[in-house]
Design a protein around this motif. Sequence first.
Motif, short mmCIF file in Angstrom:
data_model
loop_
_atom_site.label_atom_id
_atom_site.label_comp_id
_atom_site.label_asym_id
_atom_site.label_seq_id
_atom_site.Cartn_x
_atom_site.Cartn_y
_atom_site.Cartn_z
N PRO A 98 0.83 -1.21 0.00
CA PRO A 98 0.00 0.00 0.00
C PRO A 98 0.86 1.26 0.00
N VAL A 99 0.42 2.25 -0.75
CA VAL A 99 1.11 3.52 -0.81
C VAL A 99 1.14 4.15 0.57
N CYS A 100 2.28 4.75 0.89
CA CYS A 100 2.39 5.50 2.13
C CYS A 100 3.53 6.49 1.97
N GLY A 101 3.49 7.53 2.72
CA GLY A 101 4.53 8.54 2.66
C GLY A 101 4.38 9.45 1.46
N PRO A 102 4.98 10.62 1.54
CA PRO A 102 4.81 11.64 0.51
C PRO A 102 5.25 11.22 -0.89
N MET A 103 6.34 10.46 -0.99
CA MET A 103 6.82 10.08 -2.33
C MET A 103 5.82 9.17 -3.03
N GLY A 104 5.31 8.18 -2.34
CA GLY A 104 4.34 7.28 -2.95
C GLY A 104 3.03 7.98 -3.26
N ILE A 105 2.61 8.83 -2.35
CA ILE A 105 1.36 9.56 -2.57
C ILE A 105 1.49 10.47 -3.78
N ARG A 106 2.60 11.17 -3.89
CA ARG A 106 2.83 12.04 -5.06
C ARG A 106 2.82 11.24 -6.35
N GLN A 107 3.39 10.05 -6.32
CA GLN A 107 3.47 9.20 -7.51
C GLN A 107 2.08 8.83 -8.03
N HIS A 108 1.12 8.66 -7.14
CA HIS A 108 -0.21 8.18 -7.53
C HIS A 108 -1.33 9.19 -7.33
N ALA A 109 -1.04 10.39 -6.86
CA ALA A 109 -2.07 11.34 -6.42
C ALA A 109 -3.03 11.76 -7.52
N PRO A 110 -4.33 11.55 -7.27
CA PRO A 110 -5.35 12.04 -8.20
C PRO A 110 -5.87 13.43 -7.82
N LEU A 111 -5.40 13.97 -6.68
CA LEU A 111 -5.85 15.27 -6.17
C LEU A 111 -4.65 16.17 -5.91
N TYR A 112 -4.91 17.46 -5.92
CA TYR A 112 -3.89 18.42 -5.51
C TYR A 112 -3.98 18.63 -4.01
N ILE A 113 -2.84 18.87 -3.39
CA ILE A 113 -2.81 19.17 -1.97
C ILE A 113 -3.13 20.65 -1.80
N GLU A 114 -4.04 20.96 -0.90
CA GLU A 114 -4.43 22.34 -0.64
C GLU A 114 -3.26 23.12 -0.04
N ALA A 115 -3.12 24.36 -0.43
CA ALA A 115 -2.10 25.23 0.15
C ALA A 115 -2.34 25.35 1.66
N PRO A 116 -1.29 25.58 2.44
CA PRO A 116 -1.40 25.49 3.90
C PRO A 116 -2.02 26.70 4.60
N HIS A 117 -2.88 27.42 3.93
CA HIS A 117 -3.49 28.62 4.54
C HIS A 117 -4.79 28.26 5.26
N HIS A 118 -5.28 29.19 6.05
CA HIS A 118 -6.59 29.06 6.70
C HIS A 118 -7.59 29.78 5.80
N TYR A 119 -8.53 29.01 5.24
CA TYR A 119 -9.52 29.55 4.32
C TYR A 119 -10.88 29.65 5.00
N ASP A 120 -11.77 30.44 4.42
CA ASP A 120 -13.14 30.49 4.94
C ASP A 120 -13.78 29.12 4.75
N ILE A 121 -14.76 28.82 5.57
CA ILE A 121 -15.32 27.47 5.59
C ILE A 121 -16.06 27.13 4.31
N ARG A 122 -16.72 28.10 3.70
CA ARG A 122 -17.44 27.81 2.46
C ARG A 122 -16.48 27.33 1.37
#
Length: 189
Positions: free
Chosen positions: A99-123
Amino acid sequence: MTSTPHLRKPEADHVRREWDTVEETELRIDRASAALIVEALNSELSGLYILFNQVRKHHWLVEGAESDDIRTFLQEAAGRLTDVTDDIAIRVDALGGVPVCGPMGIRQHAPLYIEAPHHYDIRSSLDRDLDGYAALAVQMREHIELVERVGDAATGELLREHLKTLESDAHVLERYLADDTLVKRRSSD
């Protein structure tokens, strides 16, 4: 400045199965088909990891009039994502993969983008969560077709069960995002 690697590598004689390989198993699914399924399931796992972390972040940062209800939903949704992830990871192992684990494996198979690390409004946060659920649901439907085409009905059944979970949580997010919900602050606030 030198970089310290974040990957811990035990001695080679401790490796039981190498990453990105598929071994023969008792399931008697031919290795080529099992490899296709493992790759698909690792893509599912990568997306689930990303969505789980995003949902947890939004759980931690939620604010506003409906924050208690939304926080409870997001906490429970994260728990369901964990359950789905566990079941799929266990199936990857049963199929002879790792099973994929860790950032390298996740990046290799990722179907989604990782959200930027900011605090956004809930909507907008919930809107991105909904996008993540929708992307995973579309991918899961494609993978159901794939696994059934190569003759793995058990994995198809597992994915169908978890697709219902994703769709149910997506429906709740749609209700939170309806026009008459999630009170907005007035510009003068």
